[in-house]
Design a protein around this motif. Structure first.
Motif, short mmCIF file in Angstrom:
data_model
loop_
_atom_site.label_atom_id
_atom_site.label_comp_id
_atom_site.label_asym_id
_atom_site.label_seq_id
_atom_site.Cartn_x
_atom_site.Cartn_y
_atom_site.Cartn_z
N ASN A 117 0.83 -1.20 0.00
CA ASN A 117 0.00 0.00 0.00
C ASN A 117 0.87 1.25 0.00
OD1 ASN A 117 -3.03 -0.83 0.51
ND2 ASN A 117 -1.76 -2.20 1.73
N PHE A 118 0.37 2.28 -0.67
CA PHE A 118 1.14 3.51 -0.83
C PHE A 118 0.23 4.72 -0.65
CE2 PHE A 118 3.20 0.18 -3.25
CZ PHE A 118 4.52 0.30 -2.84
N LEU A 119 0.83 5.89 -0.43
CA LEU A 119 0.08 7.13 -0.30
C LEU A 119 -0.49 7.53 -1.66
CD1 LEU A 119 2.59 9.21 1.88
CD2 LEU A 119 0.93 7.52 2.64
N VAL A 120 -1.79 7.87 -1.69
CA VAL A 120 -2.41 8.23 -2.96
C VAL A 120 -3.26 9.51 -2.87
CG1 VAL A 120 -2.46 5.87 -3.84
CG2 VAL A 120 -4.40 6.72 -2.49
N GLU A 121 -3.40 10.10 -1.69
CA GLU A 121 -4.26 11.27 -1.52
C GLU A 121 -3.90 11.95 -0.22
OE1 GLU A 121 -9.10 12.24 -1.57
OE2 GLU A 121 -8.34 10.24 -2.07
N PHE A 122 -4.19 13.26 -0.10
CA PHE A 122 -3.85 13.96 1.15
C PHE A 122 -4.86 15.06 1.44
CE2 PHE A 122 -2.22 17.10 -1.74
CZ PHE A 122 -2.07 18.30 -1.03
N ALA A 123 -4.77 15.60 2.67
CA ALA A 123 -5.55 16.77 3.08
C ALA A 123 -4.69 17.56 4.06
CB ALA A 123 -6.87 16.36 3.73
N LEU A 124 -4.93 18.88 4.13
CA LEU A 124 -4.20 19.76 5.04
C LEU A 124 -5.13 20.41 6.04
CD1 LEU A 124 -1.69 21.87 2.87
CD2 LEU A 124 -1.11 20.11 4.54
N PHE A 148 -1.34 -0.38 -5.04
CA PHE A 148 -0.92 0.26 -6.27
C PHE A 148 -1.92 0.03 -7.40
CE2 PHE A 148 1.62 0.78 -10.12
CZ PHE A 148 2.32 1.95 -9.83
N GLY A 149 -2.50 -1.13 -7.45
CA GLY A 149 -3.42 -1.45 -8.52
C GLY A 149 -4.81 -0.89 -8.36
N GLY A 150 -5.12 -0.28 -7.22
CA GLY A 150 -6.45 0.29 -7.00
C GLY A 150 -7.51 -0.75 -6.73
N ASN A 151 -7.11 -1.91 -6.23
CA ASN A 151 -8.07 -2.99 -5.99
C ASN A 151 -8.78 -2.87 -4.65
OD1 ASN A 151 -7.42 -4.54 -8.44
ND2 ASN A 151 -5.43 -4.80 -7.46
N ASN A 152 -8.22 -2.13 -3.71
CA ASN A 152 -8.79 -2.01 -2.38
C ASN A 152 -9.22 -0.58 -2.10
OD1 ASN A 152 -8.16 -4.76 -1.79
ND2 ASN A 152 -6.05 -4.17 -1.32
N ALA A 153 -10.12 -0.40 -1.15
CA ALA A 153 -10.58 0.93 -0.76
C ALA A 153 -9.46 1.70 -0.06
CB ALA A 153 -11.79 0.80 0.16
N GLU A 154 -9.48 3.02 -0.20
CA GLU A 154 -8.50 3.84 0.50
C GLU A 154 -8.77 3.83 2.01
OE1 GLU A 154 -8.34 7.77 -1.08
OE2 GLU A 154 -8.06 7.10 -3.14
N ARG A 155 -7.69 3.95 2.77
CA ARG A 155 -7.86 4.08 4.21
C ARG A 155 -7.00 5.24 4.70
NH1 ARG A 155 -3.98 2.58 7.66
NH2 ARG A 155 -2.18 1.43 6.90
N GLU A 156 -7.51 5.94 5.71
CA GLU A 156 -6.84 7.13 6.22
C GLU A 156 -5.59 6.75 7.00
OE1 GLU A 156 -7.88 10.33 9.64
OE2 GLU A 156 -9.31 10.25 7.96
N LEU A 157 -4.52 7.51 6.78
CA LEU A 157 -3.28 7.36 7.53
C LEU A 157 -2.98 8.69 8.20
CD1 LEU A 157 -0.82 5.49 8.17
CD2 LEU A 157 0.32 6.56 6.21
N ASN A 158 -3.01 8.70 9.51
CA ASN A 158 -2.83 9.93 10.26
C ASN A 158 -1.85 9.69 11.40
OD1 ASN A 158 -3.21 12.58 11.14
ND2 ASN A 158 -5.44 12.47 10.98
N ASN A 159 -1.27 10.77 11.88
CA ASN A 159 -0.32 10.69 12.99
C ASN A 159 -1.03 11.14 14.26
OD1 ASN A 159 1.85 11.45 14.87
ND2 ASN A 159 3.22 11.12 13.14
#
Length: 221
Positions: A117-124, A148-159
């Motif tokens: 899984n990789f970063l694909v979107e962001f918000a500020l 990478f292939g877009g097969n799974n739903a995005e999930r939020e990654l936050n600190n």
């Protein structure tokens, strides 16, 4: 046989100056948000090496100064990983960096066997200009992970704790297309102002790349 592309990226500074940079990555999309701060200048774009993509991030943040001058978010650092999810030694990129604060721990997308899984979107999270008050501009960044292939739903990654001290979250940037992920960044940084009001990082853009390494990332259907 796939050939890498030398891409010319034109960045416009806050003073209407121009900076011409080159990259040997196949950039397919530029991710932006609409709530970035107004102070500072765009730095030099930085990119992960070919065959790697951003799998995690950390932030340089100045803690709440209370009666002092707050700057909050000062820099963003991306960790670059190969298609198996392994972070490569020394493969971290930052673009510009403000003068204040310390680095948070690195947050990383879950790396699963054959499903990196990789970063694909962001918000500020950004505080609007305060007039005569203390400006901080960007306070926090969060990302969204996907395979990478877009097969799974995005999930939020936050600190943790998931937000800064000031301002509000803006709309999400939109996502890298299927078969691509974030591969680079550029940040808008206000330099140290001496005795005046400092803000650190004001805005950021991220670059999506497709697989330009010939390593055969699984694109999926």
């Amino acid at each position: 046989m796939q050939h890498s592309v030398v891409l010319f990226i034109l960045s416009v500074s806050a003073a209407s100056g121009f900076l011409l940079e080159t990259s040997n990555r196949n950039v397919t999309k530029i991710l932006k948000v609409t709530n970035g701060g107004q102070f500072g200048y765009w730095s030099n774009p930085q990119f992960c090496p070919p065959g790697t993509f951003a799998s995690g991030f950390s932030m340089k943040i100045e803690s709440n100064q209370f009666i002092g001058d707050d700057t909050s978010l000062n820099a963003i650092r991306l960790t670059c990983s190969d298609d198996s999810g392994r972070a490569q030694l020394g493969y971290q990129i930052t673009s510009g960096e403000g003068s204040f604060g310390g680095w948070s721990r690195t947050e990383s997308c879950n790396q699963q066997f054959h499903a990196s899984n990789f970063l694909v979107e962001f918000a500020l999270q950004v505080e609007a200009p305060q007039g005569a008050g203390d400006d901080t501009s960007a306070n926090y960044v969060k990302f969204f992970c996907r395979d990478f292939g877009g097969n799974n739903a995005e999930r939020e990654l936050n600190n943790p704790p998931g937000h800064g001290n000031f301002g509000n979250w803006g709309d999400r940037s939109g996502s890298c297309d299927k078969g691509s992920a974030i591969c680079g960044l550029n940040t808008k940084i206000e330099s140290q102002q001496g005795g005046d009001d400092d803000t650190g990082l004001n805005d950021a853009i991220f670059y999506c790349c497709n697989d330009d390494s010939g390593s055969g990332f699984p694109v999926g259907k």
